[in-house]
Design a protein around this motif. Structure first.
Motif, PDB file in Angstrom:
ATOM      1  N   THR A 226      55.321 -37.175 -58.188  1.00  0.00           N
ATOM      2  CA  THR A 226      54.076 -37.887 -58.509  1.00  0.00           C
ATOM      3  C   THR A 226      52.955 -36.892 -58.773  1.00  0.00           C
ATOM      4  O   THR A 226      52.137 -37.102 -59.688  1.00  0.00           O
ATOM      5  N   LEU A 227      52.895 -35.798 -57.999  1.00  0.00           N
ATOM      6  CA  LEU A 227      51.916 -34.745 -58.294  1.00  0.00           C
ATOM      7  C   LEU A 227      52.112 -34.224 -59.711  1.00  0.00           C
ATOM      8  O   LEU A 227      51.148 -33.978 -60.443  1.00  0.00           O
ATOM      9  N   LEU A 228      53.373 -34.049 -60.102  1.00  0.00           N
ATOM     10  CA  LEU A 228      53.687 -33.542 -61.432  1.00  0.00           C
ATOM     11  C   LEU A 228      53.230 -34.523 -62.509  1.00  0.00           C
ATOM     12  O   LEU A 228      52.619 -34.122 -63.517  1.00  0.00           O
ATOM     13  N   ASP A 229      53.485 -35.811 -62.301  1.00  0.00           N
ATOM     14  CA  ASP A 229      53.025 -36.822 -63.260  1.00  0.00           C
ATOM     15  C   ASP A 229      51.505 -36.819 -63.356  1.00  0.00           C
ATOM     16  O   ASP A 229      50.938 -36.912 -64.457  1.00  0.00           O
ATOM     17  N   VAL A 230      50.835 -36.716 -62.215  1.00  0.00           N
ATOM     18  CA  VAL A 230      49.367 -36.736 -62.216  1.00  0.00           C
ATOM     19  C   VAL A 230      48.821 -35.540 -62.966  1.00  0.00           C
ATOM     20  O   VAL A 230      47.896 -35.668 -63.787  1.00  0.00           O
TER      21      VAL A 230
END
Length: 272
Positions: A226-230
């Motif tokens: 999710t950090l990567l998507d953000v």
């Protein structure tokens, strides 16, 4: 549909990584000197750091916990691997999580493969946050064991290599780590780029209040992806950290003559 890719306008600065010859000889990055020493000692206990804890048995990491990462129970129940009711019933029937998972395994409601997969995902996820740079020294409590310690031990070398790989990937996508813990707001670009279904689900939960870990919990997903998507959404101009609230105007100074005048006015009003 193509995922949003990050293309920073300027090359990001190099990551601050401890350059130690001994770490290079061992084959991993020396993320935590204390953890390295505990691995060499084949220590058993819990390493407590600013953003969570790592449980070790004979120098291997067997469990990791962080407030920034969803726990094993959420990862197991979020997408149908295990019914929430089954987890809750097993938890009520036992007094610790090891007994809970053992009860679920023995009853056939949870397969060993699913447990191992979710456990490793939760461990690497939480360890990323636990091993983040910190100004607070860690402490180790010898002899403390975790009830989930027997699922799948992970060598410290493998954990540190993966942590550095993840840190480097995030940095290359977008070098500002402020997006990882700040409340997020949506932007409204004139020509928004296409996003994947995963990124669209993240974007739909950006509300000016939730952080990336909050969104991961809401979606029942691991925090690091999710950090990567953000960060990809930030790089694409679709999301940004919420600006800080403006500072409140300072109160005017009240001097002794002002207080004296107020007292006189009060006395005059009381005399009426």
């Amino acid at each position: 549909m193509t995922a949003v890719k990050a293309t920073p306008t300027t090359p990001p600065p190099r990551l601050p990584v401890r350059a130690k010859a001994a770490a290079g000889e061992r084959g991993w990055g020396g993320v935590s000197p204390m953890l390295t020493r505990l691995a060499a000692e084949k220590a058993t206990g819990v390493l407590v750091r600013e953003r969570g804890s790592l449980h070790l048995v004979d120098g291997h990491v067997v469990h990791a916990e962080s407030p920034s990462a969803p726990g094993l129970d959420l990862l197991l129940t979020a997408h149908g691997t295990l019914r929430t009711e089954a987890w809750e019933a097993a938890a009520r029937a036992t007094d610790d999580r090891h007994a809970t998972t053992r009860l679920l395994l023995d009853s056939g409601q949870l397969s060993p493969g699913a447990l191992e997969l979710c456990h490793l995902g939760a461990l690497y996820d939480a360890a990323y946050f636990v091993l983040a740079p910190s100004s607070t020294p860690g402490r180790f409590r010898y002899g403390v064991t975790h009830p989930l310690g027997g699922v799948r031990p992970v060598p410290v070398a493998a954990l540190e290599r993966e942590t550095l790989r993840r840190r480097d990937l995030l940095h290359r996508v977008w070098p500002d780590a402020a997006t990882d813990g700040a409340p997020l707001v949506r932007a409204d670009p004139v020509a928004p780029p296409p996003v994947t279904a995963r990124q669209a689900a993240v974007l739909a939960r950006v509300d000016g209040v939730r952080t990336a870990p909050d969104i991961a919990r809401a979606l029942g997903r691991r925090a690091y992806p999710t950090l990567l998507d953000v960060r990809r959404l930030v790089s694409a101009g679709l999301v940004s950290p919420r600006p800080p609230a403006p500072a409140a105007a300072p109160l005017p100074d009240v001097t002794d003559p002002d207080i004296t005048l107020l007292k006189r006015l009060r006395d005059a009003l009381e005399a009426l």
